[in-house]
Write an enzyme that holds these catalytic residues in place. Structure first.
Site, short mmCIF file in Angstrom:
data_model
loop_
_atom_site.label_atom_id
_atom_site.label_comp_id
_atom_site.label_asym_id
_atom_site.label_seq_id
_atom_site.Cartn_x
_atom_site.Cartn_y
_atom_site.Cartn_z
N MET A 64 34.55 48.23 43.28
CA MET A 64 34.29 49.25 44.32
C MET A 64 35.29 50.59 43.86
O MET A 64 35.34 51.55 44.72
CB MET A 64 34.79 48.95 45.63
CG MET A 64 33.94 47.79 46.11
SD MET A 64 33.97 47.57 47.92
CE MET A 64 35.72 47.10 48.14
N LEU A 70 40.04 51.98 40.11
CA LEU A 70 39.93 51.08 38.89
C LEU A 70 41.57 50.92 38.60
O LEU A 70 42.45 52.16 38.30
CB LEU A 70 39.27 51.45 37.98
CG LEU A 70 37.87 51.56 38.15
CD1 LEU A 70 37.04 51.85 36.80
CD2 LEU A 70 37.27 50.14 38.65
N HIS A 80 41.14 45.51 37.27
CA HIS A 80 39.70 45.86 36.62
C HIS A 80 39.43 46.00 35.08
O HIS A 80 38.55 45.52 34.61
CB HIS A 80 39.25 47.07 37.34
CG HIS A 80 39.18 46.94 38.70
ND1 HIS A 80 40.15 47.98 39.60
CD2 HIS A 80 38.34 46.53 39.67
CE1 HIS A 80 39.72 47.65 40.90
NE2 HIS A 80 38.82 46.89 40.90
N GLN A 109 29.66 45.33 53.36
CA GLN A 109 30.63 44.51 53.34
C GLN A 109 31.85 44.83 54.26
O GLN A 109 32.77 44.02 54.25
CB GLN A 109 31.00 43.93 52.16
CG GLN A 109 31.75 45.01 51.32
CD GLN A 109 31.84 44.64 49.72
OE1 GLN A 109 30.76 44.58 49.19
NE2 GLN A 109 33.32 44.26 49.31
N ARG A 131 39.58 36.16 39.93
CA ARG A 131 39.88 35.07 41.06
C ARG A 131 40.70 35.52 42.15
O ARG A 131 41.17 34.69 43.17
CB ARG A 131 40.68 33.87 40.19
CG ARG A 131 39.83 33.48 39.28
CD ARG A 131 40.43 31.93 38.69
NE ARG A 131 39.64 31.56 37.35
CZ ARG A 131 40.05 31.72 36.10
NH1 ARG A 131 41.34 31.97 36.07
NH2 ARG A 131 39.37 31.48 35.10
N LYS A 132 41.36 36.70 41.92
CA LYS A 132 41.78 37.39 43.12
C LYS A 132 41.33 37.30 44.42
O LYS A 132 41.76 36.99 45.57
CB LYS A 132 42.10 38.79 42.73
CG LYS A 132 42.60 39.71 44.05
CD LYS A 132 43.93 39.86 44.31
CE LYS A 132 44.33 40.68 45.19
NZ LYS A 132 43.27 41.40 46.11
N GLN A 192 35.34 35.11 47.37
CA GLN A 192 34.02 35.74 46.87
C GLN A 192 33.59 35.14 45.61
O GLN A 192 32.47 35.00 45.54
CB GLN A 192 34.43 37.00 46.76
CG GLN A 192 33.51 38.11 45.82
CD GLN A 192 34.05 39.43 45.73
OE1 GLN A 192 34.05 40.19 46.83
NE2 GLN A 192 34.49 39.91 44.54
N SER A 251 45.81 45.57 43.42
CA SER A 251 44.64 45.86 44.53
C SER A 251 44.32 47.30 44.47
O SER A 251 45.53 48.19 44.55
CB SER A 251 44.84 45.20 45.85
OG SER A 251 44.06 45.72 47.00
N SER A 252 43.21 47.67 44.81
CA SER A 252 42.71 49.23 44.91
C SER A 252 43.67 49.74 46.26
O SER A 252 43.99 50.81 46.65
CB SER A 252 41.55 49.51 45.12
OG SER A 252 40.90 49.02 43.97
P1 AMP Z 1 37.26 45.49 43.94
O1 AMP Z 1 36.95 46.74 43.13
O2 AMP Z 1 38.44 45.41 44.77
O3 AMP Z 1 35.79 44.89 44.72
O4 AMP Z 1 37.16 44.48 42.51
C1 AMP Z 1 36.24 44.27 41.53
C2 AMP Z 1 36.58 43.05 40.91
O5 AMP Z 1 37.83 43.17 40.47
C3 AMP Z 1 36.45 41.68 41.69
O6 AMP Z 1 35.86 40.75 41.01
C4 AMP Z 1 38.16 41.56 41.88
O7 AMP Z 1 38.24 40.27 42.17
C5 AMP Z 1 38.64 41.69 40.65
N1 AMP Z 1 40.05 42.32 40.92
C6 AMP Z 1 40.60 42.97 42.05
N2 AMP Z 1 41.98 43.01 41.87
C7 AMP Z 1 42.18 42.18 40.58
C8 AMP Z 1 43.37 41.64 40.18
N3 AMP Z 1 44.58 41.81 40.76
N4 AMP Z 1 43.38 40.83 38.83
C9 AMP Z 1 42.20 40.53 38.53
N5 AMP Z 1 40.95 40.82 39.09
C10 AMP Z 1 41.16 41.63 40.22
#
Ligand code: AMP
Length: 282
Positions: A34, A37, A41, A65, A152-153, A157, A189-190
């Site tokens: 989303m 980044l 990511h 979502q 896996r965070k 999902q 996390s974003s």
């Molecule tokens: P998002 O942009 O938050 O929807 O995340 C996109 C992808 O990045 C998803 O598969 C998340 O699980 C992964 N992701 C988000 N945060 C982390 C993190 N800290 N470590 C590894 N993968 C992540």
């Protein structure tokens, strides 16, 4: 080569051709995101490169979502910086559609996540996983990757995407990637950018609770140790702390052996955070 930006279906087809995906067995791995980044990511993009000749990243804040009252409108959007990240990671194509490009005005059919979509995170975010699976299936159909990488965070999902791929015979191989953390344990996390400095200190209770639980042996001890850490930080408003079966996300029984996921969700200030660790029991 510069990263190709595709805003719509036609540009995506052109980008696949320009990269030579499918020619001479050349493969593509997709990293759905989303945007906003971060290093988490980036780690997914690097893993994707190990699984295919070319990497596609999708950047789409998926309205389906987000529930009413959630942070869809204020979700961070940092497209130019995101493009630089993708270019630096050798991404071949960024697919960044507008919501109107993704969803027909008269759309009716969505993916139903089934029972695993209604427990744990799904109990607090009704419809969330239906929205996630719907957009992921659409992204798979549009981008047509050979593999897709998920963190896996977002453990539930990832489990649901594996379930969808198995149940609906989706021809994509799903790769899970480890959670990337700050040095002090906070999972990237974003949404971390919403945290004030005080919030950020409070937010550390989540990973601290998981690590405390991970030191213990039985389900009861694990839950007790993790709960004690959360109870000591009343500013973290906990939605759930569960020790879950990775296949169903139902709470494990006291006699559970094998893998279990210790997962937490809490609100810190105005920000809702999730985190988890995988444990091996018995
Ligand atoms: P998002 O942009 O938050 O929807 O995340 C996109 C992808 O990045 C998803 O598969 C998340 O699980 C992964 N992701 C988000 N945060 C982390 C993190 N800290 N470590 C590894 N993968 C992540």
């Amino acid at each position: 080569m510069d990263v190709i930006v595709a805003d719509d279906r036609a540009e995506l087809v052109e980008a696949r051709q320009a990269l030579g995906v499918g020619e001479g067995g050349s493969t593509l791995a997709l990293v759905p995101t989303m945007g906003a980044l971060h290093e988490g990511h980036r780690s997914l993009m690097r893993l994707a490169r190990e699984h295919a000749d070319h990497v596609a990243v999708s950047i789409f804040v998926n309205p389906l979502q987000f529930g009413p009252g959630e942070d869809y409108a204020r979700y961070p959007r940092t497209f130019e910086a995101d493009l630089e990240v993708c270019a630096a990671e050798g991404v071949g194509v960024v697919f960044a559609p507008a919501a109107e490009e993704m969803y027909l005005p008269d759309r009716q059919v969505t993916v139903s996540a089934g029972p695993m979509g209604t427990v744990a995170e799904g109990a607090f975010r009704p419809g969330h996983f239906d929205g996630v699976l719907t957009v992921v299936l659409k992204l798979f159909n549009l981008v047509r990757p050979d593999a897709a990488v998920f963190g896996r965070k977002d453990a539930q999902q990832l489990a649901l995407i594996r379930r969808m791929v198995a149940d609906l015979d989706v021809p994509v191989s799903v790769v899970g990637a480890p959670t990337i953390r700050e040095a002090d344990g906070l999972a990237l996390s974003s949404r971390n950018r919403y945290l004030s400095p005080e919030d950020r200190t409070v937010a550390l209770a989540l990973s601290r609770a998981l690590f405390a639980g991970a030191q213990e042996g039985t389900p009861a001890e694990i839950r007790r140790a993790a709960r004690a850490v959360l109870d000591a930080e009343p500013e973290a408003d906990v939605d759930y702390l569960i020790l879950a079966d990775p296949a169903t996300f139902a709470e494990v029984g006291d006699d559970h052996g094998g893998e279990a996921i210790l997962a937490v969700a809490a609100r810190v200030g105005t920000t809702r955070l999730i985190d988890n660790v995988v444990l091996t029991l018995g």
